[in-house]
Design an enzyme around this catalytic site. Structure first.
Site, PDB file in Angstrom:
ATOM      1  N   CYS A 113       0.164   3.466   3.094  1.00 41.82           N
ATOM      2  CA  CYS A 113       0.960   3.123   4.266  1.00 41.82           C
ATOM      3  C   CYS A 113       2.302   3.235   4.223  1.00 41.82           C
ATOM      4  O   CYS A 113       2.851   3.691   5.517  1.00 41.82           O
ATOM      5  CB  CYS A 113       0.834   1.199   4.183  1.00 41.82           C
ATOM      6  SG  CYS A 113      -1.053   0.761   4.208  1.00 41.82           S
ATOM      7  N   CYS A 160       0.758  -1.101   0.306  1.00 38.96           N
ATOM      8  CA  CYS A 160       0.018  -0.093   0.064  1.00 38.96           C
ATOM      9  C   CYS A 160       0.693   1.209  -0.089  1.00 38.96           C
ATOM     10  O   CYS A 160       1.626   1.541   0.794  1.00 38.96           O
ATOM     11  CB  CYS A 160      -0.966  -0.059   1.199  1.00 38.96           C
ATOM     12  SG  CYS A 160      -1.973   1.446   1.532  1.00 38.96           S
TER      13      CYS A 160
END
Length: 471
Positions: free
Chosen positions: A67, A64
């Site tokens: 993230c 991600c």
């Protein structure tokens, strides 16, 4: 004298060397694993041990991009909370590796930030900055309702918070309900309690106990008969009546259940029309609060890019728009807003249903949304990197074109090969047709007599071309 200068020089060298050594040691400590250990990597054993402490956890996915962007901020959050002596422990968990545990905590996307306190799990929905995350952790980790023992403390807290909820009075069923609502909505704001003598003389309450919200330079008292449930009232009143709005704030305003009335302006190139529309909406928010505050949240937004993507259209700047974030509908005034009365009529027409609604979340709108998002993605890729866009979208189209060409040419080649094979076997077009007809009659069992009758009335069969050749 020379000896004293030499001593002074050596002392300076020693001081600089010591400072450099300390700087190197400090830098190595900052980069050491011990600092990063302030954020603990969690696994499936966390489920059994989490009840012992208050945990702030980042559920992430290794692939991600958001993230990865949050990772350095998360390390700073862990370091700051540890340095300040906060009881909150900071951790992170790979939600793809421990998907079962992530599902138990209700993780639906990445990254997801939750504060786990006993049996409760609080979702963080704020901006992903260090200060905002730390403020959320300290607020939720503390008591749901904080006591204000003095007027000085009340005035200090009032200066720090733009919106302040306060329970005034002693023990009562209303206080129990207030504590319950505070436990539910502490993710959004602070809740306090005090006695009546803590309030300044300018604040007068008709009855005790009472729940009061202080905002917009004034205060408003909760009325169970007019305002409905305490939870709904707190949720509606947790924002200032008028505020700057961005994409994130708009998402939060939608959770209040209100329509959002926005003056779309350009703050970098402010015009008289922009200032006038902002002033008109502010007047509605303050002067006509009793009429519209239950149903509308007011504010202004800089630029129309976010609004355009939301409604899949284009809004002029400056202008007025009303958004219903629950069903993605929006309302536009039929004519340019010239004065306060015109704006009040527009708001009233939205409430009584006479104003036309655009957009929505119907089937065709969802299809339009998919097409719009796809087009926006493609355009953004080409704008940022034309070569990359040509490669990403040109390569698949080229492969598909080659496949189609191969299929078409393969069919034509097969047909030509079949014809060539039949000619090689000695069949002409007429013979091929007669052979096909004969085969069809044989298969259906309805062979027709094609010969002429002789003088005895007997039919003679028509000879085939091969028999003719034999004769």
């Amino acid at each position: 004298m020379r000896h004293r200068c030499r001593s002074h020089f050596l002392l300076m060298l020693f001081s600089f060397g010591t400072m450099a050594l300390l700087r190197a040691v400090f830098s190595s400590l900052l980069l050491s694993p011990a600092v990063f250990a302030l954020v603990q990597e969690l696994d499936d054993t966390f489920k059994d041990s989490r009840m012992d402490d208050v945990w702030l956890v980042d559920f992430y996915a290794p692939w991600c991009g958001y993230c990865k962007k949050l990772e350095p901020i998360w390390q700073e959050v862990g370091a700051e909370l540890t340095r300040s002596g906060s009881p909150v422990r900071v951790g992170k968990m790979d939600a793809t590796a421990y998907s079962g545990m992530a599902s138990e905590f209700g993780v639906r996307g990445y990254p997801t930030i939750k504060l786990l306190k006993g049996e409760m799990a609080y979702n963080y929905k704020g901006a992903r900055t260090k200060d905002d995350i730390i403020e959320f952790a300290n607020r939720v980790a503390g008591p749901a309702v904080r006591s204000l023992p003095s007027r000085q403390m009340f005035e200090h807290v009032l200066k720090r918070h733009s919106v302040l909820f306060l329970y005034v009075g002693g023990e009562s069923p209303l206080k129990e309900k207030y504590i319950e609502v505070a436990s539910e909505l502490i993710v959004y704001t602070y809740f306090f309690s005090s006695s009546e003598d803590v309030l300044p003389e300018s604040v007068t309450l008709n009855e005790l106990p009472s729940v009061v919200v202080f905002k917009d330079g004034s205060y408003f008292t909760y009325d169970e008969y007019e305002d409905g449930s305490l939870s709904s009232w707190v949720n509606r009143e947790r924002f200032q009546s008028y505020l700057p709005i961005d994409g994130f704030t708009l998402y939060e305003l939608g959770e209040t259940g209100k329509l959002v009335a926005i003056a779309v302006t350009d703050d970098k190139d402010s015009t008289e029309q922009s200032s006038r529309l902002k002033g008109l909406i502010q007047r509605v928010a303050t002067e006509h609060r009793d009429q519209f505050s239950r149903d509308f949240q007011f504010g202004h937004m800089d630029g129309n890019d976010y609004i355009n993507s939301l409604i899949m259209g284009e809004v002029s700047v400056p202008s007025i728009i009303i958004l219903n974030t629950s069903n993605e509908q929006y309302f536009l005034p039929a004519e340019p807003v010239e004065d306060l009365q015109h704006l009040l009529q527009f708001f009233s027409s939205v409430l009584d249903g006479s104003a036309p609604a655009y957009g929505g979340d119907g089937f065709f709108q969802r299809i339009k949304r998919v097409a719009y998002d796809a087009r926006s993605t493609i355009m953004s890729v080409f704008r940022s990197s034309p070569l990359l866009g040509c490669f990403l979208f040109g390569l698949p189209l080229g492969v598909i074109s080659l496949m189609c060409y191969g299929i078409c040419t393969a069919e034509s080649d097969d047909t030509a090969d079949d014809a060539e094979l039949m000619k090689r076997d000695g069949f002409t077009d007429e013979e091929e047709e007669e052979a096909e007809e004969e085969e069809q009659r044989r298969l259906t069992g309805t062979t027709e007599d094609t010969g002429d009758e002789d003088e005895d009335g007997e039919k003679t069969k028509q000879k085939s071309p091969s028999d003719k050749k034999a004769d």
